[in-house]
Design a protein around this motif. Structure first.
Motif, PDB file in Angstrom:
ATOM      1  N   LEU A   5       0.817  -1.216   0.000  1.00 32.85           N
ATOM      2  CA  LEU A   5       0.000   0.000   0.000  1.00 32.85           C
ATOM      3  C   LEU A   5       0.853   1.269   0.000  1.00 32.85           C
ATOM      4  CD1 LEU A   5      -2.760   1.427   0.265  1.00 32.85           C
ATOM      5  CD2 LEU A   5      -2.580   1.108   2.753  1.00 32.85           C
ATOM      6  N   GLU A   6       1.917   1.291   0.787  1.00 30.03           N
ATOM      7  CA  GLU A   6       2.749   2.507   0.884  1.00 30.03           C
ATOM      8  C   GLU A   6       3.340   2.866  -0.479  1.00 30.03           C
ATOM      9  OE1 GLU A   6       2.056  -0.081   3.494  1.00 30.03           O
ATOM     10  OE2 GLU A   6       4.104  -0.497   2.850  1.00 30.03           O
ATOM     11  N   VAL A   7       3.779   1.823  -1.210  1.00 32.13           N
ATOM     12  CA  VAL A   7       4.368   2.055  -2.540  1.00 32.13           C
ATOM     13  C   VAL A   7       3.288   2.542  -3.510  1.00 32.13           C
ATOM     14  CG1 VAL A   7       5.593   0.978  -4.484  1.00 32.13           C
ATOM     15  CG2 VAL A   7       6.158   0.327  -2.124  1.00 32.13           C
ATOM     16  N   CYS A   8       2.106   1.908  -3.444  1.00 30.39           N
ATOM     17  CA  CYS A   8       0.997   2.309  -4.319  1.00 30.39           C
ATOM     18  C   CYS A   8       0.605   3.764  -4.060  1.00 30.39           C
ATOM     19  CB  CYS A   8      -0.213   1.390  -4.097  1.00 30.39           C
ATOM     20  SG  CYS A   8       0.034  -0.306  -4.607  1.00 30.39           S
ATOM     21  N   ALA A   9       0.509   4.110  -2.777  1.00 35.81           N
ATOM     22  CA  ALA A   9       0.106   5.467  -2.409  1.00 35.81           C
ATOM     23  C   ALA A   9       1.157   6.485  -2.844  1.00 35.81           C
ATOM     24  CB  ALA A   9      -0.147   5.545  -0.912  1.00 35.81           C
ATOM     25  N   ASP A  10       2.410   6.053  -2.851  1.00 35.00           N
ATOM     26  CA  ASP A  10       3.491   6.930  -3.287  1.00 35.00           C
ATOM     27  C   ASP A  10       3.446   7.112  -4.817  1.00 35.00           C
ATOM     28  OD1 ASP A  10       5.805   8.455  -2.630  1.00 35.00           O
ATOM     29  OD2 ASP A  10       7.006   6.890  -3.598  1.00 35.00           O
ATOM     30  N   ARG A  11       3.153   6.019  -5.543  1.00 34.74           N
ATOM     31  CA  ARG A  11       3.038   6.119  -7.013  1.00 34.74           C
ATOM     32  C   ARG A  11       1.834   6.986  -7.387  1.00 34.74           C
ATOM     33  NH1 ARG A  11       3.647  -0.258  -8.703  1.00 34.74           N
ATOM     34  NH2 ARG A  11       5.895  -0.461  -8.361  1.00 34.74           N
ATOM     35  N   ASP A  12       0.705   6.647  -6.835  1.00 34.64           N
ATOM     36  CA  ASP A  12      -0.559   7.385  -6.970  1.00 34.64           C
ATOM     37  C   ASP A  12      -0.791   7.922  -8.381  1.00 34.64           C
ATOM     38  OD1 ASP A  12      -2.980   8.193  -6.023  1.00 34.64           O
ATOM     39  OD2 ASP A  12      -2.236   9.906  -4.876  1.00 34.64           O
ATOM     40  N   VAL A  13      -0.812   6.987  -9.336  1.00 29.08           N
ATOM     41  CA  VAL A  13      -0.874   7.343 -10.758  1.00 29.08           C
ATOM     42  C   VAL A  13      -2.066   8.244 -11.088  1.00 29.08           C
ATOM     43  CG1 VAL A  13      -1.082   6.374 -13.087  1.00 29.08           C
ATOM     44  CG2 VAL A  13       0.323   5.222 -11.376  1.00 29.08           C
ATOM     45  N   LYS A  14      -3.203   7.979 -10.447  1.00 23.02           N
ATOM     46  CA  LYS A  14      -4.417   8.752 -10.747  1.00 23.02           C
ATOM     47  C   LYS A  14      -4.751   9.775  -9.665  1.00 23.02           C
ATOM     48  CE  LYS A  14      -6.294   4.664 -13.091  1.00 23.02           C
ATOM     49  NZ  LYS A  14      -7.227   3.524 -12.910  1.00 23.02           N
ATOM     50  N   SER A  15      -3.821  10.001  -8.761  1.00 21.34           N
ATOM     51  CA  SER A  15      -4.012  10.955  -7.643  1.00 21.34           C
ATOM     52  C   SER A  15      -5.198  10.579  -6.742  1.00 21.34           C
ATOM     53  CB  SER A  15      -4.205  12.391  -8.161  1.00 21.34           C
ATOM     54  OG  SER A  15      -3.081  12.784  -8.903  1.00 21.34           O
ATOM     55  N   LEU A  16      -5.553   9.300  -6.738  1.00 20.42           N
ATOM     56  CA  LEU A  16      -6.698   8.870  -5.926  1.00 20.42           C
ATOM     57  C   LEU A  16      -6.367   8.854  -4.445  1.00 20.42           C
ATOM     58  CD1 LEU A  16      -7.979   5.903  -8.151  1.00 20.42           C
ATOM     59  CD2 LEU A  16      -8.942   8.209  -7.978  1.00 20.42           C
ATOM     60  N   TYR A  17      -5.166   8.393  -4.109  1.00 20.20           N
ATOM     61  CA  TYR A  17      -4.790   8.329  -2.692  1.00 20.20           C
ATOM     62  C   TYR A  17      -4.720   9.745  -2.111  1.00 20.20           C
ATOM     63  CZ  TYR A  17      -3.559   3.388  -3.438  1.00 20.20           C
ATOM     64  OH  TYR A  17      -3.594   2.038  -3.729  1.00 20.20           O
ATOM     65  N   ALA A  18      -4.183  10.669  -2.888  1.00 15.65           N
ATOM     66  CA  ALA A  18      -4.085  12.060  -2.421  1.00 15.65           C
ATOM     67  C   ALA A  18      -5.475  12.648  -2.226  1.00 15.65           C
ATOM     68  CB  ALA A  18      -3.290  12.891  -3.430  1.00 15.65           C
ATOM     69  N   ARG A  19      -6.364  12.369  -3.165  1.00 19.30           N
ATOM     70  CA  ARG A  19      -7.720  12.907  -3.047  1.00 19.30           C
ATOM     71  C   ARG A  19      -8.461  12.275  -1.877  1.00 19.30           C
ATOM     72  NH1 ARG A  19     -10.398  11.951  -8.516  1.00 19.30           N
ATOM     73  NH2 ARG A  19     -12.179  12.888  -7.469  1.00 19.30           N
ATOM     74  N   GLN A  20      -8.213  11.000  -1.636  1.00 18.09           N
ATOM     75  CA  GLN A  20      -8.853  10.339  -0.484  1.00 18.09           C
ATOM     76  C   GLN A  20      -8.320  10.954   0.812  1.00 18.09           C
ATOM     77  OE1 GLN A  20      -7.615   8.102   2.006  1.00 18.09           O
ATOM     78  NE2 GLN A  20      -9.675   7.822   2.848  1.00 18.09           N
ATOM     79  N   ALA A  21      -7.010  11.142   0.863  1.00 20.63           N
ATOM     80  CA  ALA A  21      -6.403  11.712   2.076  1.00 20.63           C
ATOM     81  C   ALA A  21      -6.904  13.132   2.327  1.00 20.63           C
ATOM     82  CB  ALA A  21      -4.879  11.698   1.940  1.00 20.63           C
ATOM     83  N   ALA A  22      -7.218  13.841   1.250  1.00 16.68           N
ATOM     84  CA  ALA A  22      -7.709  15.223   1.373  1.00 16.68           C
ATOM     85  C   ALA A  22      -9.216  15.279   1.627  1.00 16.68           C
ATOM     86  CB  ALA A  22      -7.359  15.998   0.096  1.00 16.68           C
ATOM     87  N   GLY A  23      -9.842  14.104   1.693  1.00 19.93           N
ATOM     88  CA  GLY A  23     -11.281  14.069   1.950  1.00 19.93           C
ATOM     89  C   GLY A  23     -12.120  14.375   0.727  1.00 19.93           C
ATOM     90  N   GLU A  24     -11.507  14.320  -0.447  1.00 21.31           N
ATOM     91  CA  GLU A  24     -12.243  14.659  -1.680  1.00 21.31           C
ATOM     92  C   GLU A  24     -12.970  13.458  -2.289  1.00 21.31           C
ATOM     93  OE1 GLU A  24      -8.868  18.002  -2.749  1.00 21.31           O
ATOM     94  OE2 GLU A  24      -9.377  16.503  -4.268  1.00 21.31           O
ATOM     95  N   LEU A  25     -12.580  12.253  -1.865  1.00 17.44           N
ATOM     96  CA  LEU A  25     -13.314  11.052  -2.279  1.00 17.44           C
ATOM     97  C   LEU A  25     -13.220  10.016  -1.176  1.00 17.44           C
ATOM     98  CD1 LEU A  25     -11.342   8.489  -3.247  1.00 17.44           C
ATOM     99  CD2 LEU A  25     -10.963   9.976  -5.192  1.00 17.44           C
ATOM    100  N   SER A  26     -14.174   9.084  -1.203  1.00 19.58           N
ATOM    101  CA  SER A  26     -14.144   7.988  -0.233  1.00 19.58           C
ATOM    102  C   SER A  26     -14.414   6.681  -0.965  1.00 19.58           C
ATOM    103  CB  SER A  26     -15.179   8.218   0.864  1.00 19.58           C
ATOM    104  OG  SER A  26     -16.467   8.277   0.292  1.00 19.58           O
ATOM    105  N   GLY A  27     -14.177   5.582  -0.278  1.00 19.42           N
ATOM    106  CA  GLY A  27     -14.392   4.267  -0.886  1.00 19.42           C
ATOM    107  C   GLY A  27     -13.240   3.854  -1.785  1.00 19.42           C
ATOM    108  N   LEU A  28     -12.026   4.278  -1.432  1.00 23.14           N
ATOM    109  CA  LEU A  28     -10.856   3.905  -2.227  1.00 23.14           C
ATOM    110  C   LEU A  28     -10.271   2.609  -1.682  1.00 23.14           C
ATOM    111  CD1 LEU A  28      -8.806   4.593  -4.470  1.00 23.14           C
ATOM    112  CD2 LEU A  28      -7.479   5.829  -2.734  1.00 23.14           C
ATOM    113  N   THR A  29     -10.226   1.611  -2.542  1.00 20.58           N
ATOM    114  CA  THR A  29      -9.699   0.301  -2.145  1.00 20.58           C
ATOM    115  C   THR A  29      -8.297   0.449  -1.544  1.00 20.58           C
ATOM    116  OG1 THR A  29     -10.963  -0.805  -3.869  1.00 20.58           O
ATOM    117  CG2 THR A  29      -9.057  -1.988  -2.991  1.00 20.58           C
ATOM    118  N   GLY A  30      -8.113  -0.167  -0.387  1.00 18.77           N
ATOM    119  CA  GLY A  30      -6.811  -0.144   0.278  1.00 18.77           C
ATOM    120  C   GLY A  30      -6.665   1.015   1.236  1.00 18.77           C
ATOM    121  N   ALA A  31      -7.424   2.099   0.992  1.00 15.58           N
ATOM    122  CA  ALA A  31      -7.341   3.278   1.867  1.00 15.58           C
ATOM    123  C   ALA A  31      -8.508   3.265   2.856  1.00 15.58           C
ATOM    124  CB  ALA A  31      -7.335   4.545   1.030  1.00 15.58           C
ATOM    125  N   ASP A  32      -9.730   3.407   2.351  1.00 11.54           N
ATOM    126  CA  ASP A  32     -10.882   3.337   3.250  1.00 11.54           C
ATOM    127  C   ASP A  32     -11.953   2.391   2.724  1.00 11.54           C
ATOM    128  OD1 ASP A  32     -11.733   4.883   1.163  1.00 11.54           O
ATOM    129  OD2 ASP A  32     -12.677   6.432   2.380  1.00 11.54           O
TER     130      ASP A  32
END
Ligand code: ATP
Ligand code: MG
Length: 187
Positions: A123-150
């Motif tokens: 997960l840490e590597v995936c979140a660091d790659r974050d090709v589609k900026s999904l992990y960043a958006r999830q962390a910022a509260g801009e989306l929810s229901g991201l596999t592996g995150a929430d």
């Protein structure tokens, strides 16, 4: 030797499902492998998550039930193609073990070859790659229901292959999956 549907043996196909977290490397491996297989003369179809969801499951969301229906639909299409000698590469997250098992069983029932590859990037590597900026958006509260995150990801217990992309080049990962296909008679 012939396949059950009469396809000559040299056209034997099958499905390879690449499951794993967002940014694990599923699409990258499938794309690289598809190019290699096509160059060798195989008939290849990639059923990529985002594209196929838009085509087959546009009305579905990301609840457990909707994800399950989406995975089963993709599995059905993959099995049809595989039965007709196509090598089908499916880079789709497929977070639930039960859905993945259903797809495997469908292939077995239809006599189509099937292999599950866990693209096991941490997960840490995936979140660091974050090709589609999904992990960043999830962390910022801009989306929810991201596999592996929430949202859950049920790690495959007994995949046919586990790929540790964090320790490999793309080419090494592609070659590892290619070797599985050869060993299983999928190409
Ligand atoms: N050995 C490797 N195998 C695959 N990808 C790798 C590898 N090493 C680094 N990468 C990089 O990791 C990223 C993986 O992104 P990719 O879009 O393939 O992920 P994905 O699993 O398809 O994600 P999603 O579920 O969001 O579609 C790419 O930028 C790719 O270049
Ligand atoms: Mg992808």
């Amino acid at each position: 030797m012939s396949e059950p549907n009469g396809t000559p043996a040299e056209w034997q196909g099958g499905t390879v499902w690449l499951t794993g977290l967002p940014s694990a490397g599923k699409t990258t491996i499938a794309t690289g492998l598809a190019g290699r297989l096509r160059a060798e003369g195989h008939r290849v179809q990639v059923l990529d998550g985002d594209e196929v969801r838009a085509a087959l499951s546009a009305e579905l969301g990301f609840s457990k039930e909707d994800r399950d229906v989406n995975v089963r639909r993709i599995g059905y299409v993959a099995a049809l193609l595989a039965e007709h000698g196509v090598t089908v590469l499916v880079p789709v997250i497929a977070p639930y073990a039960q859905s993945r098992a259903a797809v495997r069983e469908l292939h077995a029932a239809r006599g189509a070859r099937y292999a599950e590859v866990h693209v096991a990037t941490p997960l840490e590597v995936c979140a660091d790659r974050d090709v589609k900026s999904l992990y960043a958006r999830q962390a910022a509260g801009e989306l929810s229901g991201l596999t592996g995150a929430d949202d859950p990801y049920e790690v495959p217990v007994d995949p046919d292959l586990r790929v540790h992309t964090q320790d490999q080049t793309v080419d090494e990962s592609v070659r590892q999956v290619r070797a599985l296909l050869t060993a299983r008679g999928l190409s």
